[in-house]
Design a protein around this motif. Structure first.
Motif, PDB file in Angstrom:
ATOM      1  N   THR A 252       0.830  -1.194   0.000  1.00 40.96           N
ATOM      2  CA  THR A 252       0.000   0.000   0.000  1.00 40.96           C
ATOM      3  C   THR A 252       0.872   1.255   0.000  1.00 40.96           C
ATOM      4  O   THR A 252       1.795   1.365   0.793  1.00 40.96           O
ATOM      5  CB  THR A 252      -0.931   0.011   1.230  1.00 40.96           C
ATOM      6  N   ARG A 253       0.581   2.162  -0.912  1.00 40.24           N
ATOM      7  CA  ARG A 253       1.311   3.415  -0.967  1.00 40.24           C
ATOM      8  C   ARG A 253       0.631   4.466  -0.108  1.00 40.24           C
ATOM      9  O   ARG A 253      -0.567   4.446   0.041  1.00 40.24           O
ATOM     10  CB  ARG A 253       1.380   3.880  -2.418  1.00 40.24           C
ATOM     11  N   PRO A 254       1.441   5.399   0.454  1.00 36.39           N
ATOM     12  CA  PRO A 254       2.900   5.495   0.355  1.00 36.39           C
ATOM     13  C   PRO A 254       3.594   4.460   1.226  1.00 36.39           C
ATOM     14  O   PRO A 254       3.043   4.016   2.233  1.00 36.39           O
ATOM     15  CB  PRO A 254       3.189   6.914   0.846  1.00 36.39           C
ATOM     16  N   LEU A 255       4.821   4.107   0.843  1.00 38.84           N
ATOM     17  CA  LEU A 255       5.597   3.145   1.619  1.00 38.84           C
ATOM     18  C   LEU A 255       6.305   3.798   2.803  1.00 38.84           C
ATOM     19  O   LEU A 255       6.645   3.122   3.762  1.00 38.84           O
ATOM     20  CB  LEU A 255       6.639   2.473   0.722  1.00 38.84           C
ATOM     21  N   ILE A 256       6.548   5.102   2.725  1.00 32.78           N
ATOM     22  CA  ILE A 256       7.276   5.790   3.793  1.00 32.78           C
ATOM     23  C   ILE A 256       6.299   6.305   4.851  1.00 32.78           C
ATOM     24  O   ILE A 256       5.094   6.397   4.593  1.00 32.78           O
ATOM     25  CB  ILE A 256       8.133   6.934   3.232  1.00 32.78           C
ATOM     26  N   PRO A 257       6.786   6.627   6.054  1.00 35.68           N
ATOM     27  CA  PRO A 257       5.898   7.025   7.154  1.00 35.68           C
ATOM     28  C   PRO A 257       5.009   8.216   6.834  1.00 35.68           C
ATOM     29  O   PRO A 257       5.355   9.081   6.026  1.00 35.68           O
ATOM     30  CB  PRO A 257       6.879   7.364   8.286  1.00 35.68           C
ATOM     31  N   ASP A 258       3.872   8.234   7.501  1.00 32.62           N
ATOM     32  CA  ASP A 258       2.928   9.339   7.401  1.00 32.62           C
ATOM     33  C   ASP A 258       3.155  10.264   8.596  1.00 32.62           C
ATOM     34  O   ASP A 258       2.924   9.870   9.734  1.00 32.62           O
ATOM     35  CB  ASP A 258       1.500   8.791   7.408  1.00 32.62           C
ATOM     36  N   ILE A 259       3.624  11.471   8.335  1.00 35.85           N
ATOM     37  CA  ILE A 259       3.893  12.442   9.398  1.00 35.85           C
ATOM     38  C   ILE A 259       2.910  13.602   9.244  1.00 35.85           C
ATOM     39  O   ILE A 259       2.976  14.347   8.260  1.00 35.85           O
ATOM     40  CB  ILE A 259       5.334  12.989   9.332  1.00 35.85           C
ATOM     41  N   PRO A 260       1.979  13.770  10.185  1.00 33.14           N
ATOM     42  CA  PRO A 260       1.061  14.914  10.104  1.00 33.14           C
ATOM     43  C   PRO A 260       1.824  16.227  10.010  1.00 33.14           C
ATOM     44  O   PRO A 260       2.781  16.465  10.753  1.00 33.14           O
ATOM     45  CB  PRO A 260       0.275  14.823  11.414  1.00 33.14           C
ATOM     46  N   HIS A 261       1.409  17.069   9.094  1.00 35.46           N
ATOM     47  CA  HIS A 261       2.115  18.340   8.846  1.00 35.46           C
ATOM     48  C   HIS A 261       2.174  19.202  10.103  1.00 35.46           C
ATOM     49  O   HIS A 261       3.165  19.901  10.346  1.00 35.46           O
ATOM     50  CB  HIS A 261       1.426  19.097   7.709  1.00 35.46           C
ATOM     51  N   ALA A 262       1.121  19.144  10.911  1.00 35.44           N
ATOM     52  CA  ALA A 262       1.039  20.000  12.095  1.00 35.44           C
ATOM     53  C   ALA A 262       2.133  19.696  13.121  1.00 35.44           C
ATOM     54  O   ALA A 262       2.476  20.546  13.938  1.00 35.44           O
ATOM     55  CB  ALA A 262      -0.327  19.857  12.745  1.00 35.44           C
ATOM     56  N   LEU A 263       2.703  18.473  13.090  1.00 35.13           N
ATOM     57  CA  LEU A 263       3.734  18.109  14.064  1.00 35.13           C
ATOM     58  C   LEU A 263       5.085  18.730  13.729  1.00 35.13           C
ATOM     59  O   LEU A 263       5.978  18.779  14.577  1.00 35.13           O
ATOM     60  CB  LEU A 263       3.867  16.583  14.136  1.00 35.13           C
TER      61      LEU A 263
END
Length: 220
Positions: free
Chosen positions: A57-68
Motif C-alpha cells: 500500500t502506498r505510500p511506503l514511507i511514514p505518514d507524518i502529520p504536517h502540524a507536528l
C-alpha cells in the motif's frame, strides 16, 4: 523473562507508528557497550514480530502529520536510490559490504527455483553475511530474507539482528517491499505479506523526544 511483542499492521507506515508507540511502553533502556553510538542509550524491544498484511500500500514511507513539524525519517525518492544497495553487488570504496553483494545471485536463484521447480519448497531462503562478518566493526543488520509462495502470493519473512526503528525500519522495509514486488512479477505470482522479526529493534536516545511527539506519548 523476555517480553515478546507481536504487532499486526495494515501497511508499512502503520507498522512503523505501532512499533514506536509500543516501544515507549515495552522497550528496555540500556547503555550501548559495543556497536553504533557506543556509550549512549537505546530503548529496545527484547524481541518483536511485525506482521504487515498489505505492505505494498502506498505510500511506503511514514505518514507524518504536517502540524507536528517533524521531518520524515525517509526522504522522498530515497527508496529508489537505496534499492540498488539491496539488489546489486556494486560497492563503494569506503563500504565493507552491501546487502546486494550477498543477495544479487540469490535473488536470481530463488526466482528460477520457483519458476522451474514449483512453489512447494522451503529452500528459497536468502542469506546475508558470512562467518567473517562478525569481525567487522559494523556487521550486517539484515541477516536473512525467507520466502514463501502460498495462496498465489509471494510472502517475505525477514530477520534483523539490530534495527534502527526511526530511520532504518521504514527505509529497509520499503526497499524490501520493492524487491518483493519485482520478484513476484518475475515469478508470475501476486505480491504478498511481510513478517519481520528482530531482537534488536531500537530507538537511540537522541530520537526519543521526536518519538514522543509523533505518538503524543509522554511517559517511558
Amino acid at each position: 523473562m523476555l517480553n515478546i511483542v507481536s504487532i499486526t499492521a495494515r501497511d508499512i507506515p502503520d507498522a512503523w507508528f505501532q512499533c514506536i508507540y509500543n516501544i515507549i511502553e515495552h522497550g528496555h533502556k540500556y547503555v550501548i557497550d559495543r556497536g553504533s553510538f557506543c556509550g549512549q542509550e537505546r530503548l529496545e524491544f527484547d524481541y518483536i514480530t511485525v506482521h504487515i498484511k498489505h505492505p505494498g500500500t502506498r505510500p511506503l514511507i511514514p505518514d507524518i502529520p504536517h502540524a507536528l513539524n517533524i521531518p520524515n525519517p525517509v526522504a522522498e525518492g530515497y527508496l529508489e536510490e537505496y534499492l540498488p544497495y539491496l539488489m546489486t553487488s556494486a560497492k563503494c570504496e569506503n563500504e565493507d559490504y552491501t546487502y546486494g553483494q550477498y543477495l544479487e545471485s540469490q535473488i536470481k536463484e530463488v526466482i528460477q527455483m520457483y519458476k522451474n521447480d514449483g512453489h512447494g519448497t522451503n529452500q528459497a531462503y536468502m542469506t546475508v553475511g558470512d562467518p567473517s562478518t562478525i569481525y567487522l566493526g559494523d556487521p550486517p543488520c539484515l541477516r536473512g530474507i525467507d520466502t514463501r509462495i502460498r495462496y498465489g502470493k509471494l510472502h517475505f519473512m525477514v530477520y534483523f539482528r539490530s534495527w534502527d526503528l526511526w530511520n532504518g525500519f521504514p527505509a529497509n522495509l520499503g526497499a524490501i517491499q520493492l524487491l518483493k514486488e519485482y520478484m513476484s512479477l518475475e515469478i508470475g505470482v501476486q505480491d504478498g505479506e511481510i513478517i519481520a522479526a528482530s531482537k534488536g529493534l531500537h530507538l537511540y536516545d537522541y530520537i526519543w523526544e521526536l518519538a514522543k511527539l509523533r505518538t503524543l506519548r509522554t511517559e517511558y
